[in-house]
Scaffold this motif. Structure first.
Motif, short mmCIF file in Angstrom:
data_model
loop_
_atom_site.label_atom_id
_atom_site.label_comp_id
_atom_site.label_asym_id
_atom_site.label_seq_id
_atom_site.Cartn_x
_atom_site.Cartn_y
_atom_site.Cartn_z
N LEU A 177 7.57 3.71 -8.92
CA LEU A 177 7.11 3.02 -7.68
C LEU A 177 5.59 2.27 -8.00
O LEU A 177 4.80 3.07 -8.28
N GLU A 178 5.47 1.07 -7.24
CA GLU A 178 4.46 0.37 -7.62
C GLU A 178 4.37 -0.67 -6.65
O GLU A 178 5.24 -0.93 -5.76
N THR A 179 3.17 -1.27 -6.64
CA THR A 179 2.98 -2.40 -5.67
C THR A 179 3.96 -3.55 -5.79
O THR A 179 4.35 -3.87 -7.05
N ALA A 180 4.43 -4.20 -4.76
CA ALA A 180 5.28 -5.33 -4.66
C ALA A 180 5.00 -6.55 -5.40
O ALA A 180 5.63 -7.31 -5.81
N GLU A 181 3.49 -6.72 -5.70
CA GLU A 181 3.18 -7.71 -6.45
C GLU A 181 3.15 -7.57 -7.90
O GLU A 181 3.06 -8.49 -8.65
N ALA A 182 3.46 -6.25 -8.65
CA ALA A 182 3.75 -6.15 -9.71
C ALA A 182 4.67 -6.89 -10.61
O ALA A 182 5.93 -7.22 -9.64
N PRO A 183 4.84 -7.41 -11.66
CA PRO A 183 5.90 -7.68 -12.26
C PRO A 183 7.19 -7.11 -12.08
O PRO A 183 6.95 -5.63 -12.60
N GLY A 185 10.78 -5.12 -12.96
CA GLY A 185 11.56 -4.54 -13.88
C GLY A 185 13.12 -5.13 -13.80
O GLY A 185 13.19 -6.11 -13.05
N PRO A 186 13.89 -4.79 -14.67
CA PRO A 186 15.11 -5.07 -14.80
C PRO A 186 16.04 -5.24 -13.39
O PRO A 186 16.49 -6.06 -13.00
N SER A 187 15.72 -4.22 -12.60
CA SER A 187 16.32 -4.11 -11.37
C SER A 187 15.02 -3.63 -10.31
O SER A 187 14.35 -2.82 -10.72
N ARG A 188 14.94 -4.05 -9.29
CA ARG A 188 13.95 -3.62 -8.22
C ARG A 188 14.64 -3.60 -6.64
O ARG A 188 15.36 -4.52 -6.50
N ILE A 189 14.13 -2.62 -6.01
CA ILE A 189 14.31 -2.49 -4.59
C ILE A 189 13.16 -2.52 -3.99
O ILE A 189 12.15 -1.58 -4.44
N VAL A 190 12.77 -3.50 -3.08
CA VAL A 190 11.48 -3.35 -2.25
C VAL A 190 11.97 -2.68 -0.93
O VAL A 190 12.60 -2.96 -0.18
N LEU A 191 10.95 -1.68 -0.70
CA LEU A 191 11.13 -0.76 0.46
C LEU A 191 9.94 -0.97 1.42
O LEU A 191 8.99 -1.43 0.98
N GLY A 192 10.52 -1.29 2.66
CA GLY A 192 9.29 -1.27 3.54
C GLY A 192 9.11 -0.23 4.64
O GLY A 192 10.04 0.20 4.89
N ARG A 197 4.70 -2.80 2.00
CA ARG A 197 5.74 -2.98 0.99
C ARG A 197 5.60 -2.18 -0.20
O ARG A 197 4.66 -2.41 -0.93
N THR A 198 6.70 -1.60 -0.92
CA THR A 198 6.56 -1.03 -2.04
C THR A 198 7.73 -1.28 -2.85
O THR A 198 8.77 -1.17 -2.48
N ALA A 199 7.39 -1.51 -4.26
CA ALA A 199 8.65 -1.80 -5.34
C ALA A 199 9.19 -0.51 -5.69
O ALA A 199 8.12 0.28 -6.25
#
Length: 206
Positions: A177-183, A185-192, A197-199
């Protein structure tokens, strides 16, 4: 009464999570209590708020830890965690955590039902016994179940699945779990959650 707050300040919940890890390593919090508080604090990262009960239990854990600090030297880290794991919080000042607990009162919400759904979601999709706060991300832990199940359970908990990106690696996965502005990874789900927004990045487990 205090209303539910939506804030971008995930760092407060990360610091509280590190404090909980320290309390667990030093024997001031049992295994079940550690998992329960970890789930609630990760839910706080996602939503920006936590239940009053969670706040009180973190406060009690640090009070027990402070009492132990005056009773004698801390236990060896080897008894609780490996380098880089939950015990890494032991390097931090207890005074800093006490200050964070005081400031965290502004993150307390009275919408217990909402917080409870998010906490159950976190407990279901992460292996919390192997999770850790900080270390370059807000929280990381092995993932339970499939990506499809994570998205389904997130929606059931009231989270918005904003996007699903990339290709999911094969084998066991670590969820970060990290900020949505972070680079990404291979796969990402953005949760709201509201405007928040959380990556959730999915990476091969190390």
């Amino acid at each position: 009464m205090k209303s539910s707050m939506i804030t971008q300040d995930a760092d407060t919940f990360v610091a509280l999570g590190q404090a909980v890890s320290l309390a667990a390593v030093e024997g001031a919090l049992d295994e079940q209590g550690t998992r329960d508080l970890t789930a609630a604090l990760v839910a706080g990262i996602l939503s920006g708020c936590m239940e009053l009960d969670t706040y009180a239990r973190v406060h009690d854990a640090l009070a027990n830890l402070l009492e132990r600090a005056f009773q004698g030297p801390p236990r060896s880290r080897a008894a609780g965690a490996s380098q880089g794991g939950p015990g890494a919080a032991g390097d931090e000042s207890l005074g800093v955590y006490l200050e964070v607990v005081g400031e965290a009162w502004e993150k307390v919400a009275w919408a217990d039902e909402v917080c409870g759904r998010l906490t159950a979601f976190v407990a279901g999709v992460f292996d919390l016994s192997r999770g850790r706060f900080g270390g370059g991300a807000w929280f990381r832990a092995p993932l339970r179940g499939s990506v499809e199940a994570v998205a389904r359970e997130a929606r059931a908990a009231g989270l918005l699945v904003v996007s699903v990106q990339g290709s999911v690696p094969e084998g066991n996965l670590e969820a970060v779990l990290e900020t949505a502005e972070a680079p990404p990874g291979p796969s990402r789900i953005v949760l709201g959650w509201g405007e928040r927004r959380t990556a959730l990045d999915l990476k091969p487990a190390s």
